[in-house]
Design a protein around this motif. Structure first.
Motif, PDB file in Angstrom:
ATOM      1  N   ALA B 214       0.841  -1.196   0.000  1.00 39.91           N
ATOM      2  CA  ALA B 214       0.000   0.000   0.000  1.00 39.91           C
ATOM      3  C   ALA B 214       0.878   1.249   0.000  1.00 39.91           C
ATOM      4  O   ALA B 214       0.658   2.184  -0.766  1.00 39.91           O
ATOM      5  N   ASP B 217       2.428   1.844  -3.288  1.00 37.26           N
ATOM      6  CA  ASP B 217       1.463   2.371  -4.257  1.00 37.26           C
ATOM      7  C   ASP B 217       1.223   3.851  -4.031  1.00 37.26           C
ATOM      8  O   ASP B 217       1.199   4.643  -4.977  1.00 37.26           O
ATOM      9  N   VAL B 218       1.057   4.240  -2.768  1.00 36.06           N
ATOM     10  CA  VAL B 218       0.821   5.649  -2.468  1.00 36.06           C
ATOM     11  C   VAL B 218       1.995   6.479  -2.969  1.00 36.06           C
ATOM     12  O   VAL B 218       1.833   7.517  -3.605  1.00 36.06           O
ATOM     13  N   ASP B 222      -0.481   6.132  -6.921  1.00 34.32           N
ATOM     14  CA  ASP B 222      -1.753   5.428  -7.134  1.00 34.32           C
ATOM     15  C   ASP B 222      -2.561   5.479  -5.844  1.00 34.32           C
ATOM     16  O   ASP B 222      -2.600   4.516  -5.079  1.00 34.32           O
ATOM     17  N   MET B 223      -3.229   6.603  -5.627  1.00 38.20           N
ATOM     18  CA  MET B 223      -3.910   6.802  -4.355  1.00 38.20           C
ATOM     19  C   MET B 223      -5.053   5.811  -4.149  1.00 38.20           C
ATOM     20  O   MET B 223      -5.242   5.291  -3.062  1.00 38.20           O
ATOM     21  N   GLY B 226      -3.623   2.534  -3.207  1.00 37.75           N
ATOM     22  CA  GLY B 226      -2.978   2.627  -1.903  1.00 37.75           C
ATOM     23  C   GLY B 226      -3.990   2.624  -0.792  1.00 37.75           C
ATOM     24  O   GLY B 226      -3.882   1.858   0.175  1.00 37.75           O
ATOM     25  N   ILE B 227      -5.027   3.449  -0.938  1.00 32.26           N
ATOM     26  CA  ILE B 227      -6.012   3.549   0.131  1.00 32.26           C
ATOM     27  C   ILE B 227      -6.791   2.257   0.276  1.00 32.26           C
ATOM     28  O   ILE B 227      -7.055   1.793   1.384  1.00 32.26           O
TER      29      ILE B 227
END
Lengths: 154, 257
Positions: B214, B217-218, B222-223, B226-227
């Motif tokens: 995650a 990704d953040v 890539d929000m 990630g979230i």
């Protein structure tokens, strides 16, 4: 002798656990050693930094940075995805105990203890995440710059 | 020779799907697919991936638009598989072989999938969980118990995966069974420290991988992915606590403690 026990044994355990979980996540060959060494090194950093920073959240942060750097270097050398080494080496730092103790407090109805432990767990997880994030971002920036420099010549 | 866009799109989507199924981060999936399209001379390709869906789209030289969507099912992490598909993708990008040959290579890689046998995996669980029981301050007997609980978790995860249960249910079931096992082992006098045994065994379930992925990704921007992975990590953490609490509570009720 006492120092050996306090420092070497936990790192050895972290190493053994790394080998075990390498099998579970299907890491093969030299990768297993890299993962396990990462775990051991990370925990050594955690223990050694204890007298300096005196907070387990900061210790986790430093150890996560070291593990992240180690995995990035190893991944570059072997031309493999970084995640493979990172996730297993980070295992000893993941606050599994925190989850468990928060749950125990919640079961006993100790709201104060539960909140304390939960916040501490989230803090540890956050330190881990930020440590990894910092190193990975740095590596990306360095990489991007290097590619920029190489492009005109190629 | 005319480029077969349909097959190229299939190839791209397949590589992306396989990468993601073996546990690659979102940016790696997107970047690999983009590079692959570029290697075959398609500059109008667009790729979008989130944790449970991959969309690949391209416009042909004649202006025709093609899209393929692949739905991702729940998947684990298979590092060996990830490395092989990553290598394959690099090779395809470098050599850009004819598409038929490339598809054959993908099929070949899928066929050569290497997995440890169940007993070997269980040995891995035993070693990992046992070592963590020691690591958290248990003694030699705790290591044995932690290892046994780890094996129970391994079996539990293996069978629930075959039944097609969702990850949260699997985590609850595995942590409940392993905590029960730890209680019984401690009650019969084999294990000394209940907490250390349970924590050691739980390390096989903690969402370390979800959390690390995650964050990566953040960091890559890539929000959405990630979230959703952070949420997954928190839910799995909750599932571990719930499963263990369930089992401890039941045991104490039955044992009259």
């Amino acid at each position: 002798m006492e120092m050996l026990q306090e420092l070497a044994l936990p790192c050895l355990y972290a190493f053994a656990a790394g080998i075990g979980f390498s099998v579970v996540f299907n890491v093969r060959g030299v990768g297993m050693l890299i993962c396990a060494c990462g775990g051991g090194l990370g925990w050594l950093c955690y223990l050694l930094s204890a007298p300096v920073v005196q907070s387990d959240i900061m210790q986790s942060f430093l150890a996560a940075m070291l593990i992240s750097a180690w995995s990035e270097i190893m991944a570059r050398l072997r031309k493999c995805p970084v995640t493979s080494y990172l996730v297993i080496a980070l295992f000893p730092l993941v606050p599994g105990g925190g989850i468990y103790y928060s749950m125990r407090y919640a079961m006993n109805g100790d709201v104060q203890g539960f909140m304390n432990e939960l916040m501490h767990t989230l803090g540890l997880a956050g330190a881990l995440a930020v440590g990894v994030l910092l190193v990975s971002s740095l590596v990306r920036v360095v990489n991007a710059r290097r590619q920029e420099r190489q492009r005109p010549t190629s | 020779m005319e480029l077969d866009y349909d097959k190229l799109l299939c190839l791209t989507a397949e590589i992306g799907y396989q990468l993601m199924e073996s546990g690659a981060e979102i940016y790696r999936v997107e970047e690999s697919m983009n590079r692959l399209l570029e290697a075959y001379g398609v500059t109008t390709g667009e790729v979008f991936a989130i944790p449970n869906c991959i969309i690949a789209s391209l416009t042909t030289a004649t202006g025709h638009a093609l899209t393929q969507i692949r739905r991702m099912k729940a998947h684990g992490t298979d590092v060996d598989q990830l490395e092989r598909y990553n290598d394959l993708c690099r090779r395809l990008c470098r050599e850009a072989p004819p598409i038929e040959q490339a598809l054959a290579l993908v099929a070949e890689t899928a066929r050569q999938r290497r997995q440890w046998s169940l007993p070997t995996q269980l040995a891995g669980y035993f070693l990992g969980c046992g070592a963590f029981a020691l690591f958290f301050g248990g003694n030699g007997r705790d290591m044995l118990c932690g290892g046994l609980c780890g094996v129970v978790i391994g079996l539990c995860m293996y069978f629930t995966a075959h039944w097609g249960a969702n990850p949260f249910f699997r985590t609850i079931a595995a942590s409940a069974v392993s905590a029960l096992c730890a209680e019984i082992l401690t009650a019969v006098g084999l294990g000394a420290h209940l907490d250390q045994i349970i924590i050691g065994a739980l390390m096989a379930l903690v969402p370390g991988i979800a959390l690390t992925n995650a964050m990566r990704d953040v960091m890559a921007g890539d929000m959405v992915s990630g979230i959703s992975k952070v949420a997954e990590a928190l839910l799995i953490g909750g599932a571990i606590a719930l499963g263990t609490a369930l089992s401890l509570g039941m045991f104490h009720m039955l044992a009259g403690g």
